[in-house]
Design a protein around this motif. Structure first.
Motif, PDB file in Angstrom:
ATOM      1  N   LYS A   9       0.936  -1.109   0.238  1.00 41.94           N
ATOM      2  CA  LYS A   9      -0.248   0.014   0.218  1.00 41.94           C
ATOM      3  C   LYS A   9       0.846   1.278  -0.166  1.00 41.94           C
ATOM      4  O   LYS A   9       1.808   1.292   0.874  1.00 41.94           O
ATOM      5  N   PHE A  11       1.118   5.501  -0.547  1.00 41.41           N
ATOM      6  CA  PHE A  11       0.332   7.119  -0.321  1.00 41.41           C
ATOM      7  C   PHE A  11       1.202   8.064  -0.766  1.00 41.41           C
ATOM      8  O   PHE A  11       2.329   8.398  -0.099  1.00 41.41           O
ATOM      9  N   ASP A  12       0.667   8.586  -1.925  1.00 46.31           N
ATOM     10  CA  ASP A  12       1.519   9.631  -2.645  1.00 46.31           C
ATOM     11  C   ASP A  12       3.130   9.264  -2.727  1.00 46.31           C
ATOM     12  O   ASP A  12       3.864  10.018  -2.243  1.00 46.31           O
ATOM     13  N   ARG A  45      -5.551  -1.667   8.726  1.00 44.73           N
ATOM     14  CA  ARG A  45      -6.502  -1.023   7.909  1.00 44.73           C
ATOM     15  C   ARG A  45      -6.747  -1.851   6.652  1.00 44.73           C
ATOM     16  O   ARG A  45      -7.846  -1.810   6.061  1.00 44.73           O
ATOM     17  N   THR A  48      -8.567  -5.110   7.578  1.00 41.37           N
ATOM     18  CA  THR A  48     -10.062  -4.597   8.084  1.00 41.37           C
ATOM     19  C   THR A  48     -10.856  -4.369   6.914  1.00 41.37           C
ATOM     20  O   THR A  48     -12.016  -4.552   6.841  1.00 41.37           O
ATOM     21  N   GLY A  49     -10.359  -4.222   5.689  1.00 39.55           N
ATOM     22  CA  GLY A  49     -10.963  -3.790   4.540  1.00 39.55           C
ATOM     23  C   GLY A  49     -11.110  -2.397   4.257  1.00 39.55           C
ATOM     24  O   GLY A  49     -12.226  -1.757   3.659  1.00 39.55           O
ATOM     25  N   VAL A  50     -10.645  -1.633   5.448  1.00 38.13           N
ATOM     26  CA  VAL A  50     -10.769  -0.142   5.132  1.00 38.13           C
ATOM     27  C   VAL A  50     -10.162   0.353   3.967  1.00 38.13           C
ATOM     28  O   VAL A  50     -10.633   1.176   3.165  1.00 38.13           O
ATOM     29  N   TYR A  51      -8.955  -0.172   3.687  1.00 46.59           N
ATOM     30  CA  TYR A  51      -8.094   0.087   2.401  1.00 46.59           C
ATOM     31  C   TYR A  51      -7.905  -0.751   1.470  1.00 46.59           C
ATOM     32  O   TYR A  51      -8.144  -1.915   1.913  1.00 46.59           O
ATOM     33  N   ASP A  54      -2.677  -1.680  -2.837  1.00 41.92           N
ATOM     34  CA  ASP A  54      -2.446  -1.467  -4.368  1.00 41.92           C
ATOM     35  C   ASP A  54      -1.865  -2.635  -5.054  1.00 41.92           C
ATOM     36  O   ASP A  54      -1.941  -2.660  -6.155  1.00 41.92           O
ATOM     37  N   PHE A  66     -11.908  -6.854   1.243  1.00 43.88           N
ATOM     38  CA  PHE A  66     -12.272  -5.741   0.632  1.00 43.88           C
ATOM     39  C   PHE A  66     -13.813  -5.531  -0.046  1.00 43.88           C
ATOM     40  O   PHE A  66     -13.890  -6.657  -0.722  1.00 43.88           O
ATOM     41  N   GLU A  67     -14.615  -4.620   0.542  1.00 46.09           N
ATOM     42  CA  GLU A  67     -15.967  -4.811   0.022  1.00 46.09           C
ATOM     43  C   GLU A  67     -16.862  -6.245   0.077  1.00 46.09           C
ATOM     44  O   GLU A  67     -17.687  -6.502  -0.741  1.00 46.09           O
ATOM     45  N   GLU A  81      -6.975   5.782  16.525  1.00 51.38           N
ATOM     46  CA  GLU A  81      -7.452   6.898  16.618  1.00 51.38           C
ATOM     47  C   GLU A  81      -9.127   6.533  16.580  1.00 51.38           C
ATOM     48  O   GLU A  81      -9.544   6.192  15.574  1.00 51.38           O
ATOM     49  N   LEU A  82      -9.783   6.613  17.882  1.00 47.45           N
ATOM     50  CA  LEU A  82     -10.836   6.362  17.996  1.00 47.45           C
ATOM     51  C   LEU A  82     -12.114   7.102  17.405  1.00 47.45           C
ATOM     52  O   LEU A  82     -11.862   8.246  17.335  1.00 47.45           O
TER      53      LEU A  82
END
Lengths: 300, 729
Positions: A9, A11-12, A45, A48-51, A54, A66-67, A81-82
């Motif tokens: 995964k 990010f930028d 994440r 958990t299927g949040v992300y 790639d 995922f989904e 972060e709750l």
């Protein structure tokens, strides 16, 4: 079972998780440690299927996550972060979870709230940081899911609460054959609960092993000789971190303990002590080997 | 089904929106109660003061009354939607919602349906409450309840459009600021651009009424933007309803697709990706350069604008600077990164290219529109329009709508019209001055080439215009437009009248149809002359799917019908006879009670020409009276001012009223008589002129010459207030 294959995964342009392949067995408590930015939270994440990865794949019970609501309904997740609904109490959050998670147990939620000595009806916003985390744990444990993921969960909990949470996680794992993944910076928090430990560094999985193996696979040797010597004396021993102070040297040795002791005795040392390593030392030395060493900063 | 909608999630979101939804429902419900109650109290107070009678009703227009519901899409829809999708702006909440066991599509749909449910509640409950209150007061307040529900439907669609546009913006962005800015861009920018650019082209070409390149260029089809300043649109169902609904469905489908693709990690970022961030920034920059585009377009299309090189360079520099600042600020606020904000200025060349592209597109449309010069052989038919039918779409005039939808195929007329257009275009191209045709007669023509329709304003010389009129009025199709009136039995057709009750109006309408069939000419002439008549009936009907109205004159030429009409007036206004007679016989008793007092005598029996009005007007009387009687509170200058502005009734004038009063219905058998409608209105303050209004219809002997009233109007009234004549004839 959770299986990841070459999970990546970015990010930028920054690779947060890099080619992680691992298998996490059912009914296991899997600890994950690593430095800041190692990719622990991103890994959670992802599974958990949040992300969406790639590259690579994640399979939970042989299905992608995922989904996939049917798999996600088997997962409860306490993030770093709750999040709670605006102005909500544990009761309100419990209603929310009940609408979302098919196996959510309101009675257990109520019971745990009492056990944690929290208010069921008071707004969570009024709770302290640790209490909020407890609330999140209560909700996650009440989901009665097959997979429970905890990100830096023990942070902010006092020792008593930590033990209570650990006990509850272990109870779920034993009674329901649930799988838990716990991330932490602190190895001490993990070593008494985890069956397996993994070390993440710069997005990659550096080390993954049973906790018992980790503890026994390396040990510290203190050795002294009456005559002058240096590290070349130990050529047939797999060691690292050789330090010599006067006539006494210390080193970290990998391999069979008895075999190593036998080899060292043959060198006729005046002192030979074999000490077990704490998990923290094991990981610190592994990290140092990867260049994650800030001793020079302190020395300067 | 579970993959696209989840009832439990819907229920959960509905619960979360409970507080805000309830607040808006309560607020709108209170307003829904206050409006009918305040109108009823107004009626009660009017009744006590003698301004209303027991049988009279306050007539309310549903568009005005129901416009309070606009709060639903101006405030409720944006706030509810932003709250519902707020989880997309923070990483923790976004991750939380993306971790729950639901597909993204199901998450979006369930949340959106919850929003829609609240919007429906926010709109329908106040509408039902208002309906109940108007039903309670139905004896005193007249309003179309059906239209209240049409308004509710239109408002609901507008709210859904607003809500889905904001959801669209939330899906593309990741912070509250960018949510709001991009929502504004999605809702308003396309309409603002269309309105601005189409008005730029229309104002550059004197033959254009509106830009007819595509129907979406029309200003009145988007319920959100069109209803500002035109609330009447709300009470009708039409293209605005269906277009807005279609747009809602399209936006919903696009948003659903994008929501499925949206990454949770976009939360907290200005936009979901760098390309969109650049697009939004360019949109902001583009908005600031619209004046520059307008100036350049104007310079390139209008010959008589004289460009000043220095001021042009200055404008260019200022505009570019504003664009840079706007883009910089947007980038800074949305990303909170100074370095990125500075880098964003590098996209300025793209902005210049976009501006240039827009100018090229504008010039292309300008040229296509200008160079439309069909030959007579291209045209299969034409229809007529008036400018009013375009600008007041919600109040379509019945005959205009019929003119618009009637195809005329007269080859001679088509030849005349196409030649005129070609000549006009060539003249304009040689001069490029917009007002070069101002002194010519103009006609609004829609040319038809198969299914293609193009409307142009043609400017004709007097000779051509006369020829055009002669050819047009000689066509039977043209006459039929005015003589074929809709069947009253149709449920869509309603007949009403200011002076008659509905049963009387219906009878008059049936007789009028017969009268027109036997003698159409006076009716056609009167409708074409566009003259105001007192004796009219109002036709309301649905034509071509539009609500159309027309005032149908009941002309003196149709003697029997006209007589019946006058008798109906006399009969219906009899109840006010005593009051009106009192006003006429004792005018000095009332004259100082009001700031303004009007006596309007409408003589209806003139069979040769139009109805004649005698309007006697007293003003500032009360102010002057108070000032004179209580001078300590008024300066000499103020008293002098009142004196100068005072239209004081002379003794002779008041005596003349008494004479008229003595003649009312005092006509001996066999004596020639004339029918008069006397309207007396007065106000005690200037903001509400209809404070008081009485009408009375009666006969007086024919020999009495009402024009004697001319002499009671002072000269300065003519000059200052009515131009040439206070007493209109």
């Amino acid at each position: 079972m959770i299986t990841t294959n070459e999970l990546t995964k970015t990010f930028d342009g920054f690779t947060a998780v890099n080619n992680i392949s691992c298998n996490i067995q059912k009914g296991c408590v899997y600890g994950m440690v690593g430095s800041n930015g190692a990719g622990k939270s991103t890994f959670l994440r992802l599974i958990t299927g949040v992300y969406k990865p790639d590259k690579g794949s994640i399979l939970i019970d042989d299905e992608p996550v995922f989904e996939n609501p049917s798999i996600k309904s088997k997962i409860s997740y306490v993030p770093d972060e709750l999040f709670f609904l605006q102005g909500s109490s544990i009761k309100r959050m419990s209603d929310f979870y009940k609408n979302v998670y098919p196996r959510f147990d309101s009675e257990r939620c109520k019971y745990l709230t009492e056990a944690f000595k929290l208010s069921y009806d008071k707004s969570i916003a009024t709770f302290s940081k640790g209490m909020k985390r407890q609330a999140a744990i209560i909700l996650a444990l009440s989901c009665k899911t097959d997979y429970m993921f905890f990100d830096e969960t023990f942070d902010g909990l006092d020792p008593v609460m930590r033990n209570l949470v650990k006990g509850l996680i272990c109870q779920d794992v034993m009674e329901r054959n649930a799988t838990a993944i716990i991330t932490s910076h602190s190895l001490r928090e993990l070593e008494d609960i985890c069956d397996q430990l993994a070390l993440l560094h710069k997005g990659g999985l550096v080390l993954e092993n049973d906790i018992q193996n980790l503890k026994t696979a390396q040990f510290k040797v203190q050795i002294a000789f009456s005559n002058e010597y240096d590290e070349t004396l130990f050529t047939d021993i797999d060691f690292s971190r050789f330090r010599k102070n006067g006539s006494v040297s210390t080193m970290i040795v990998k391999g069979d303990r008895d075999e190593t002791v036998s080899k060292l005795n043959k060198l006729k040392p005046v002192l030979l002590d074999v000490l077990p390593l704490t998990l923290e030392e094991v990981f610190t030395y592994e990290m140092e080997a990867l260049g994650y060493n800030f001793e020079n900063v302190l020395e300067a | 089904m579970k993959n696209i909608f989840n009832f439990k999630l819907y229920k959960e979101t509905f619960e979360q929106l409970k507080v805000v939804g309830s607040i808006f429902t309560v607020i709108l419900s209170i307003i829904a109660i206050l409006i009918p109650v305040s109108k009823f109290l107004e009626y009660k107070s009017g009744l006590e003061n003698g301004y209303y009678s027991e049988s009279s009703k306050i007539i309310l227009y549903s568009g005005d009354v129901g416009s309070y519901l606009m709060i639903a899409f101006i405030l409720a829809a944006p706030i509810i939607t932003l709250i519902a999708f707020n989880f997309l702006t923070r990483r923790n909440s976004s991750d939380f919602y993306h971790s729950i066991p639901h597909k993204r599509g199901s998450l979006f749909t369930s949340i959106f349906v919850a929003i829609s449910s609240w919007l429906l509640i926010v709109i329908i409950i106040p509408t039902i409450i208002m309906n109940i209150f108007f039903a309670i007061y139905s004896a005193h307040i007249a309003i179309s309840i059906f239209e209240l529900y049409i308004i509710a439907l239109n408002i609901f669609i507008a709210s859904m459009l607003c809500s889905v546009s904001i959801a669209f913006a939330c899906t593309l962005t990741g912070t509250i600021l960018t949510n709001v800015v991009v929502s504004g861009l999605i809702i308003f920018l396309p309409r603002i651009l269309i309105a601005l650019f189409s008005s730029m082209i229309v104002s550059a070409i004197p033959f254009l009424l509106e830009l007819d390149v595509l129907f979406i260029f029309r200003n009145d089809i988007n319920l959100i933007t069109a209803t500002f300043g035109n609330t009447k649109l709300l009470s009708t169902m039409g293209i605005h309803t269906f277009y807005s609904l279609l747009l809602t469905v399209i936006y919903f489908a696009i948003t659903l697709l994008l929501f499925n693709k949206r990454k949770s990690e976009a939360a907290g970022n200005g936009a979901v990706n760098k390309v969109l961030q650049t697009v939004f920034r360019l949109c902001i920059g583009f908005v600031t350069t619209i004046p520059l585009i307008a100036i350049i377009f104007d310079l390139l299309t209008v010959n008589d604008s004289s460009p000043n090189t220095y001021s042009l360079i200055l404008i260019f520099v200022i505009e570019i600077l504003i664009a840079i600042i706007a883009m910089f600020l947007y980038e800074l606020l949305s990303t909170r990164k100074v370095k990125q904000a500075i880098k964003s200025i590098l996209t300025l060349p793209i902005l210049v290219i976009v501006d240039g592209a827009f100018i090229v597109i504008l010039l292309f449309i300008f040229n296509v529109s200008l160079n439309y010069t069909p030959t007579a052989s291209d045209i299969t038919a034409f229809s007529l329009s008036t400018s009013e039918t375009y600008y007041y779409e919600d109040e379509t005039y019945y005959f205009d709508e019929k003119l618009k939808s009637t195809d005329f195929k007269n080859p001679e007329l088509i030849e005349l019209l196409t030649t005129t257009l070609t000549r006009n275009v060539n003249e304009f191209k040689n001069n490029y001055t917009y007002d070069m045709f101002w002194n010519r007669s103009s006609v609004y023509i829609t040319f038809k080439e198969g299914s293609k329709e193009t409307t142009r304003i043609l400017y004709m010389s007097d000779t051509d215009y006369n020829k055009y009129n002669t050819l047009l009025t000689n066509m039977t199709e043209y006459d039929k437009i005015f003589t074929d009136l809709p069947d009253l039995e149709k449920s869509t057709t309603v007949i009403s009248s200011r002076y008659l009750n509905n049963a009387q109006a219906k009878k008059i309408y049936a007789e009028l149809q017969k009268a027109i069939a036997s003698n159409p000419e006076p009716f056609i002439n009167s409708v074409n002359e566009d003259t105001y008549y007192e004796t009219t009936i109002t036709l309301e009907t649905i034509f071509n799917g539009k609500k159309c109205t027309a005032e149908l004159p009941v002309l003196p030429q149709y003697q029997d019908l006209y007589k019946t009409y006058c008798e109906y007036i006399a009969e219906n206004t009899e109840k006010d006879k005593a009051k009106v007679l009192d006003f006429l016989t004792n005018p000095d008793k009332y004259v100082y009670e009001y700031n303004e007092l009007y006596y309007t005598f409408t003589a209806l029996d003139n069979q040769e020409s139009n109805t004649t009005y005698y309007n006697v007007f007293f003003s500032n009387i009360l102010d002057y009276y108070i000032a004179v009687n209580d001078p300590k509170n008024y300066s000499a200058a103020q008293i002098e001012q009142y004196k100068n502005e005072l239209f004081v009734p002379s003794k002779e004038c008041l005596e003349e009223f008494k004479t008229i009063a003595s003649l009312i219905n005092n006509v001996s058998d066999g004596e020639e008589k004339q029918f008069i409608i006397l309207n007396i209105s007065a106000s005690k303050n200037y903001t509400n002129r209809q404070y008081f209004d009485y009408s009375f219809g009666f006969y007086i002997p024919k020999y009495y010459d009402l024009s004697v009233l001319d002499s009671f109007v002072p000269d300065y009234v003519d000059e200052n207030y009515y131009g040439e004549d206070d007493i209109w004839e």
